[in-house]
Design a protein around this motif. Structure first.
Motif: not given
Length: 77
Positions: A27-50
């Motif tokens: 994950v990565e954290f993003r800050y827009d000046g008001k709020a912090v957001t956690i975002v999943k990092v898009k990987t080059t490997k396309k592994l599904g949840r399973g």
């Protein structure tokens, strides 16, 4: 929710499940000046949840039985 002295916070299980945040998810954290957001990092490997779950569990078994012994046990032999 409180941030620990080490800067850690626990994401509630319901939110982790809804967002698909399994152990080892990047994950990565993003800050827009008001709020912090956690975002999943898009990987080059396309592994599904399973596939991620299987990879996470791989090698964690501690049963000293062969596959044939396990299959015989499940068949009631």
């Amino acid at each position: 929710m409180r941030i620990t002295s080490k800067g850690q916070v626990t994401i509630p299980a319901e939110i982790r499940e809804q967002a698909g945040l399994l152990p080892e998810t990047e994950v990565e954290f993003r800050y827009d000046g008001k709020a912090v957001t956690i975002v999943k990092v898009k990987t080059t490997k396309k592994l599904g949840r399973g596939a991620r779950l299987v990879a996470h569990l791989k090698g964690t078994g501690d049963v000293a039985m062969t596959t044939d012994e396990i299959m015989a046990l499940t068949r009631g032999e």
